[in-house]
Design a protein around this motif. Structure first.
Motif, PDB file in Angstrom:
ATOM      1  N   GLY A 173     -67.217  17.326  24.752  1.00  0.00           N
ATOM      2  CA  GLY A 173     -65.802  17.657  24.649  1.00  0.00           C
ATOM      3  C   GLY A 173     -65.518  18.908  23.855  1.00  0.00           C
ATOM      4  N   ARG A 174     -66.555  19.611  23.427  1.00  0.00           N
ATOM      5  CA  ARG A 174     -66.360  20.831  22.637  1.00  0.00           C
ATOM      6  C   ARG A 174     -67.172  21.964  23.245  1.00  0.00           C
ATOM      7  N   MET A 175     -66.575  23.125  23.211  1.00  0.00           N
ATOM      8  CA  MET A 175     -67.282  24.306  23.693  1.00  0.00           C
ATOM      9  C   MET A 175     -66.937  25.489  22.819  1.00  0.00           C
ATOM     10  N   ASN A 176     -67.911  26.327  22.578  1.00  0.00           N
ATOM     11  CA  ASN A 176     -67.654  27.619  21.966  1.00  0.00           C
ATOM     12  C   ASN A 176     -67.579  28.616  23.101  1.00  0.00           C
ATOM     13  N   PHE A 177     -66.604  29.484  23.061  1.00  0.00           N
ATOM     14  CA  PHE A 177     -66.434  30.436  24.138  1.00  0.00           C
ATOM     15  C   PHE A 177     -67.141  31.731  23.800  1.00  0.00           C
ATOM     16  N   LEU A 178     -67.815  32.280  24.801  1.00  0.00           N
ATOM     17  CA  LEU A 178     -68.566  33.514  24.655  1.00  0.00           C
ATOM     18  C   LEU A 178     -67.854  34.615  25.424  1.00  0.00           C
TER      19      LEU A 178
ATOM     20  N   ALA B 279     -65.808  21.573  37.768  1.00  0.00           N
ATOM     21  CA  ALA B 279     -67.142  21.860  37.224  1.00  0.00           C
ATOM     22  C   ALA B 279     -67.054  22.247  35.754  1.00  0.00           C
ATOM     23  N   CYS B 280     -66.055  23.044  35.412  1.00  0.00           N
ATOM     24  CA  CYS B 280     -65.879  23.452  34.008  1.00  0.00           C
ATOM     25  C   CYS B 280     -65.527  22.253  33.123  1.00  0.00           C
ATOM     26  N   LYS B 281     -64.667  21.373  33.624  1.00  0.00           N
ATOM     27  CA  LYS B 281     -64.331  20.161  32.857  1.00  0.00           C
ATOM     28  C   LYS B 281     -65.556  19.276  32.672  1.00  0.00           C
ATOM     29  N   ALA B 282     -66.379  19.162  33.714  1.00  0.00           N
ATOM     30  CA  ALA B 282     -67.606  18.358  33.604  1.00  0.00           C
ATOM     31  C   ALA B 282     -68.531  18.961  32.558  1.00  0.00           C
ATOM     32  N   LEU B 283     -68.607  20.274  32.501  1.00  0.00           N
ATOM     33  CA  LEU B 283     -69.443  20.937  31.492  1.00  0.00           C
ATOM     34  C   LEU B 283     -68.927  20.628  30.092  1.00  0.00           C
TER      35      LEU B 283
ATOM     36  N   ALA C  13     -70.517  14.583  38.171  1.00  0.00           N
ATOM     37  CA  ALA C  13     -70.901  15.930  37.733  1.00  0.00           C
ATOM     38  C   ALA C  13     -71.205  15.920  36.236  1.00  0.00           C
ATOM     39  N   THR C  14     -70.433  15.193  35.467  1.00  0.00           N
ATOM     40  CA  THR C  14     -70.689  15.087  34.029  1.00  0.00           C
ATOM     41  C   THR C  14     -72.049  14.447  33.776  1.00  0.00           C
TER      42      THR C  14
END
Length: 197
Positions: free
Chosen positions: A170-175, A160-164, A136-137
């Motif tokens: 390894g970094r995400m900004n949350f909206l 799915a969220c971990k793959a994203l 998935a990654t």
């Protein structure tokens, strides 16, 4: 080492055979139906319709979720195209094979939101026998375009969220949820009442 190949196709390149193959994988490996709570109508967070018209949307209809709890969630090839790669979308289909065996796919749509390019992964499915191998990654890494300002996924599934997150380095900004509800395209992929068509 096993050979992983990820192929990417624009929506216009997607063939009937690809859709049938994806539908079959979805039907056999996506998941099982859960119990629909009595208060589903009140708490349903995903209502179909055009962005920005939440007040005009019909309520979620729990009566359409009559399928038996524990039965496989099913999706036809036609519905896969209509709901996850709709007409007019700048969508793409990615197919992953391992040693020549179809092991997973991802679908995504792009559109402009103001001066930004938004990419939503509308579906990612991996064969049970190939999970926990970062397929998935790999699919999500190949979905991303250099021009994507916003990259998200419509799945609440932890894998799915971990793959994203991994696909984003390894970094995400949350909206905010308001951002999601106000920018989603008019794709009603959560209308399961049509899932068996």
């Amino acid at each position: 080492m096993t050979k992983l190949v990820v192929e990417r196709f624009d929506r216009s390149q997607v063939t009937r055979q690809m859709l049938e193959e994806a539908s079959s994988l979805f039907n056999e490996h996506y998941g099982l139906r859960g119990h629909v709570p009595d208060n589903y109508n009140r708490y349903c967070p995903f209502k179909p319709g055009p962005p920005g018209n939440a007040a005009d949307l019909p309520p979620c209809d729990s009566s359409t979720h009559h399928e038996e709890t524990g039965s496989r969630v099913r999706l036809s090839a036609d519905l896969l195209l209509a709901k996850f790669l709709p007409d007019g979308s700048r969508g793409c289909y990615l197919r992953a094979t391992v040693e020549g065996i179809f092991a997973g796919y991802a679908l995504a749509c792009r559109w402009a939101y103001g001066d930004r390019q938004v990419c939503w992964v509308t579906q990612v499915v991996v064969h049970r026998g190939y999970r926990e191998r970062r397929l998935a990654t790999a699919l999500l890494m190949n979905v991303r375009d250099e021009g994507d300002d916003i990259f998200g996924i419509t799945s609440p599934h932890p894998a799915a969220c971990k793959a994203l997150v991994r696909a984003c380095g390894g970094r995400m900004n949350f909206l905010s949820l308001f951002f999601f509800s106000s920018t989603l395209p008019p794709i009603s992929w959560y209308q399961r009442k049509y899932a068996d068509n």
